[in-house]
Design a protein around this motif. Structure first.
Motif, PDB file in Angstrom:
ATOM      1  N   ALA A  17      60.743  21.968  35.992  1.00 61.31           N
ATOM      2  CA  ALA A  17      60.757  21.747  34.549  1.00 61.31           C
ATOM      3  C   ALA A  17      59.700  20.727  34.130  1.00 61.31           C
ATOM      4  CB  ALA A  17      62.139  21.256  34.125  1.00 61.31           C
ATOM      5  N   ALA A  18      59.171  20.926  32.928  1.00 59.61           N
ATOM      6  CA  ALA A  18      58.252  19.948  32.334  1.00 59.61           C
ATOM      7  C   ALA A  18      58.518  19.910  30.844  1.00 59.61           C
ATOM      8  CB  ALA A  18      56.799  20.331  32.591  1.00 59.61           C
ATOM      9  N   GLY A  19      58.651  18.709  30.303  1.00 60.11           N
ATOM     10  CA  GLY A  19      58.950  18.551  28.885  1.00 60.11           C
ATOM     11  C   GLY A  19      57.701  18.526  28.030  1.00 60.11           C
ATOM     12  N   PHE A  20      57.780  19.163  26.875  1.00 58.34           N
ATOM     13  CA  PHE A  20      56.646  19.210  25.959  1.00 58.34           C
ATOM     14  C   PHE A  20      57.116  19.063  24.522  1.00 58.34           C
ATOM     15  CE2 PHE A  20      55.438  21.923  29.586  1.00 58.34           C
ATOM     16  CZ  PHE A  20      54.254  21.309  29.964  1.00 58.34           C
ATOM     17  N   THR A  21      56.318  18.394  23.726  1.00 56.45           N
ATOM     18  CA  THR A  21      56.396  18.572  22.278  1.00 56.45           C
ATOM     19  C   THR A  21      55.229  19.482  21.915  1.00 56.45           C
ATOM     20  OG1 THR A  21      54.868  16.773  21.733  1.00 56.45           O
ATOM     21  CG2 THR A  21      57.188  16.175  22.055  1.00 56.45           C
ATOM     22  N   ALA A  40      52.712  18.571  20.399  1.00 56.63           N
ATOM     23  CA  ALA A  40      51.466  17.801  20.541  1.00 56.63           C
ATOM     24  C   ALA A  40      50.905  17.923  21.952  1.00 56.63           C
ATOM     25  CB  ALA A  40      51.715  16.330  20.206  1.00 56.63           C
ATOM     26  N   ASP A  41      51.774  17.958  22.959  1.00 55.45           N
ATOM     27  CA  ASP A  41      51.319  18.033  24.348  1.00 55.45           C
ATOM     28  C   ASP A  41      50.571  19.344  24.557  1.00 55.45           C
ATOM     29  OD1 ASP A  41      52.793  15.621  25.614  1.00 55.45           O
ATOM     30  OD2 ASP A  41      54.335  16.649  24.450  1.00 55.45           O
ATOM     31  N   LEU A  42      49.366  19.237  25.079  1.00 53.06           N
ATOM     32  CA  LEU A  42      48.505  20.410  25.313  1.00 53.06           C
ATOM     33  C   LEU A  42      48.232  21.178  24.020  1.00 53.06           C
ATOM     34  CD1 LEU A  42      50.219  21.720  28.583  1.00 53.06           C
ATOM     35  CD2 LEU A  42      48.067  20.457  28.434  1.00 53.06           C
ATOM     36  N   ASN A  43      48.482  20.531  22.875  1.00 51.63           N
ATOM     37  CA  ASN A  43      48.301  21.196  21.577  1.00 51.63           C
ATOM     38  C   ASN A  43      49.088  22.506  21.537  1.00 51.63           C
ATOM     39  OD1 ASN A  43      47.219  21.673  18.988  1.00 51.63           O
ATOM     40  ND2 ASN A  43      45.415  22.730  19.827  1.00 51.63           N
ATOM     41  N   ARG A  46      49.800  27.772  21.031  1.00 50.80           N
ATOM     42  CA  ARG A  46      48.803  28.014  22.086  1.00 50.80           C
ATOM     43  C   ARG A  46      49.478  28.823  23.193  1.00 50.80           C
ATOM     44  NH1 ARG A  46      45.699  23.133  25.218  1.00 50.80           N
ATOM     45  NH2 ARG A  46      44.137  24.384  26.312  1.00 50.80           N
ATOM     46  N   MET A  58      48.297  29.078  26.923  1.00 48.16           N
ATOM     47  CA  MET A  58      48.619  27.928  27.777  1.00 48.16           C
ATOM     48  C   MET A  58      50.079  27.975  28.226  1.00 48.16           C
ATOM     49  SD  MET A  58      47.881  25.143  29.392  1.00 48.16           S
ATOM     50  CE  MET A  58      46.382  24.267  28.914  1.00 48.16           C
ATOM     51  N   MET A  85      52.733  29.843  36.399  1.00 42.03           N
ATOM     52  CA  MET A  85      52.648  28.944  37.556  1.00 42.03           C
ATOM     53  C   MET A  85      54.029  28.569  38.078  1.00 42.03           C
ATOM     54  SD  MET A  85      49.892  26.219  35.986  1.00 42.03           S
ATOM     55  CE  MET A  85      50.218  24.905  37.185  1.00 42.03           C
ATOM     56  N   VAL A 133      56.309  27.029  36.135  1.00 43.66           N
ATOM     57  CA  VAL A 133      56.817  25.897  35.359  1.00 43.66           C
ATOM     58  C   VAL A 133      57.858  26.398  34.355  1.00 43.66           C
ATOM     59  CG1 VAL A 133      56.160  24.119  33.668  1.00 43.66           C
ATOM     60  CG2 VAL A 133      54.679  24.593  35.647  1.00 43.66           C
ATOM     61  N   VAL A 159      49.695  10.849  22.799  1.00 40.35           N
ATOM     62  CA  VAL A 159      49.259  12.236  22.985  1.00 40.35           C
ATOM     63  C   VAL A 159      48.724  12.815  21.675  1.00 40.35           C
ATOM     64  CG1 VAL A 159      50.098  14.581  23.436  1.00 40.35           C
ATOM     65  CG2 VAL A 159      50.727  12.714  24.984  1.00 40.35           C
ATOM     66  N   GLN A 168      44.931  14.065  21.078  1.00 40.11           N
ATOM     67  CA  GLN A 168      44.661  15.435  20.622  1.00 40.11           C
ATOM     68  C   GLN A 168      43.795  15.401  19.357  1.00 40.11           C
ATOM     69  OE1 GLN A 168      45.219  18.533  21.702  1.00 40.11           O
ATOM     70  NE2 GLN A 168      46.516  18.152  23.488  1.00 40.11           N
ATOM     71  N   ASP A 182      42.484  17.143  25.488  1.00 45.22           N
ATOM     72  CA  ASP A 182      43.638  18.008  25.739  1.00 45.22           C
ATOM     73  C   ASP A 182      44.719  17.210  26.477  1.00 45.22           C
ATOM     74  OD1 ASP A 182      45.192  20.183  25.588  1.00 45.22           O
ATOM     75  OD2 ASP A 182      44.103  21.378  27.071  1.00 45.22           O
ATOM     76  N   ALA A 183      45.284  16.254  25.749  1.00 42.77           N
ATOM     77  CA  ALA A 183      46.261  15.341  26.335  1.00 42.77           C
ATOM     78  C   ALA A 183      47.623  16.000  26.477  1.00 42.77           C
ATOM     79  CB  ALA A 183      46.379  14.088  25.464  1.00 42.77           C
ATOM     80  N   ALA A 184      48.345  15.589  27.516  1.00 34.33           N
ATOM     81  CA  ALA A 184      49.731  16.011  27.711  1.00 34.33           C
ATOM     82  C   ALA A 184      50.498  14.843  28.303  1.00 34.33           C
ATOM     83  CB  ALA A 184      49.810  17.217  28.647  1.00 34.33           C
ATOM     84  N   ASP A 225      58.764  15.072  34.884  1.00 33.49           N
ATOM     85  CA  ASP A 225      58.083  16.296  34.461  1.00 33.49           C
ATOM     86  C   ASP A 225      57.240  16.811  35.619  1.00 33.49           C
ATOM     87  OD1 ASP A 225      58.653  16.332  31.415  1.00 33.49           O
ATOM     88  OD2 ASP A 225      57.986  14.283  31.809  1.00 33.49           O
ATOM     89  N   LEU A 226      57.457  18.065  35.977  1.00 31.22           N
ATOM     90  CA  LEU A 226      56.743  18.705  37.095  1.00 31.22           C
ATOM     91  C   LEU A 226      56.990  17.976  38.413  1.00 31.22           C
ATOM     92  CD1 LEU A 226      53.326  19.347  35.293  1.00 31.22           C
ATOM     93  CD2 LEU A 226      55.098  21.048  35.773  1.00 31.22           C
TER      94      LEU A 226
END
Lengths: 252, 252
Positions: free
Chosen positions: A93-97, A99-102, A126, A129, A136, A138, B83, B87, B92-94, B100-101
């Motif tokens: 698992a990986a957490g994202f908003t 904003a992360d990685l747009n 996106r 991505m 992968m 994830v 982040v 951005q 490309d920030a994360a 996470d991961l």
């Protein structure tokens, strides 16, 4: 096309019964994405900080102080505890908003009759991505926050984000989008949990509306589900978080 | 080997002068990773919530309530605002915690004379995943939280995490690890900011200690830096966040 499950779970479940929910989520086979809420915890933290929570039509008015609260609760407390819990269950698992990685960009909602403040309406996902990440192995855990691309985070409805993620992934996968509720599905008789309507199509929905079998808040939910299937999502499931299967399937 | 910069910035800078720091960070050429703190904001939130902050030897005692506070502040508020800010500057920030991961796993610190509570000592860095991300053009923004692999987040020292990330990446890259301080580097005369010692080697460090030019808290910092270069990091730079260059370089 490979299958993927996009599962949206509300704040009540991640707050009250997180551990058993994560057990069930971990048991779902194949690729998956989790989109979560956390509104009750945000309201509780705001209250402890002496910040008043104001809701209009079920949506949170988000001034700068409240934006900090939801950023802490959704992006930090809820998201990272889910991630740690899923990692313990063997999921990558990986957490994202957004904003992360747009991953999800939004526009701040224009001020109309109501000024919702720092609230964003989804503009762009996106998806390539997200598809790379899931490809992968994830498991993305998505918090209901987006960004405007100019440095500001924006509070964003978790149902809308789940639908946006599902629609974006539909170019890459056979997508099932599941909305978890307290109910076991869309009920023919709201008083009878055994009266779940197993399948609703676009034409069937018109009949159900005409017969007044579905009404009130269920109508926009099903409209959103039909919108997602029209945008390429294979099916939308409305079911209880206790089951994560069965329930009502919305198809074209 | 391709070059990469691992830059660690403390809470004071990300809290007081975030925007100008992000401008400078964005201007650093090539691959990069940012590791941040946020302790002052955590202490301030804890205080607003009526939670007492207790420090022993500069380390925060982290009971369950304090763990929630640092998870909200480090993983949410500070991390996600950085982040979004990066951005907006085209990076490309994360944001990541160690959960996470499964990027950084740690062991809960054993209870000795002090029970630090939910505090982790770094055990394993998933360096190949970090290297994959940076190789994809991603700029990881790392919050000082790890996990124990059994579902619990752990509060972890940001300097230690930055060193662990730098050491892990040393198998893949020519790594420069930069610690940003308020001072322009290691000073020969603590009263004279122009007395920066430009380079310290392992043998030079012994001389500086013998001459009592370096003392007190600077000794463990330089020992940590030498430990990192012995583990394959090309150089460690100790400099001010205003410059992000110059300062003192520690080499073998």
């Amino acid at each position: 096309m490979e299958k993927i499950n996009v599962i949206k779970v509300g704040g009540k479940i991640v707050e009250d019964t997180l551990s058993s929910f994560l057990d069930r989520f971990a048991a779902v086979e194949g690729l998956k994405v989790l989109v979560h809420g956390g509104g009750r915890t945000a309201t509780s933290l705001a209250s402890r900080l002496g910040i008043e929570t104001r809701m209009v039509g079920g949506r949170r008015i988000t001034d700068k102080e409240m934006l900090d609260v939801v950023t802490m609760v959704y992006g930090g407390l809820v998201n990272k505890n889910i991630v740690a819990g899923l990692q313990a269950r063997g999921l990558d698992a990986a957490g994202f908003t957004g904003a992360d990685l747009n991953l999800i960009r939004s526009d701040r909602r224009p001020v109309g009759e109501v000024d919702y403040g720092y609230v964003g309406d989804v503009k762009a996902v996106r998806a390539e991505m997200l598809a790379s990440l899931t490809g992968m192995g994830v498991v993305p855990v998505v918090a209901p926050l987006t960004h405007d691309g100019r440095g500001s985070l924006l509070n964003t409805n978790a149902d809308t984000m789940a639908a946006a993620v599902a629609k974006g992934l539909a170019s890459y996968y056979d997508v099932t989008l599941t909305f978890c509720f307290e109910m076991p599905g869309v009920l023919r008789d709201p008083e009878d949990p055994s009266s779940v309507i197993p399948e609703i199509t676009a034409s069937g929905f018109e009949e159900l509306k005409a017969e007044a079998v579905v009404s009130g808040g269920m109508i926009p939910k099903i409209e959103n589900a039909l919108d997602a299937v029209r945008a390429g999502v294979s099916r939308v499931v409305i079911t209880s978080a206790d089951a994560l299967e069965g329930g009502t399937t919305v198809r074209l």
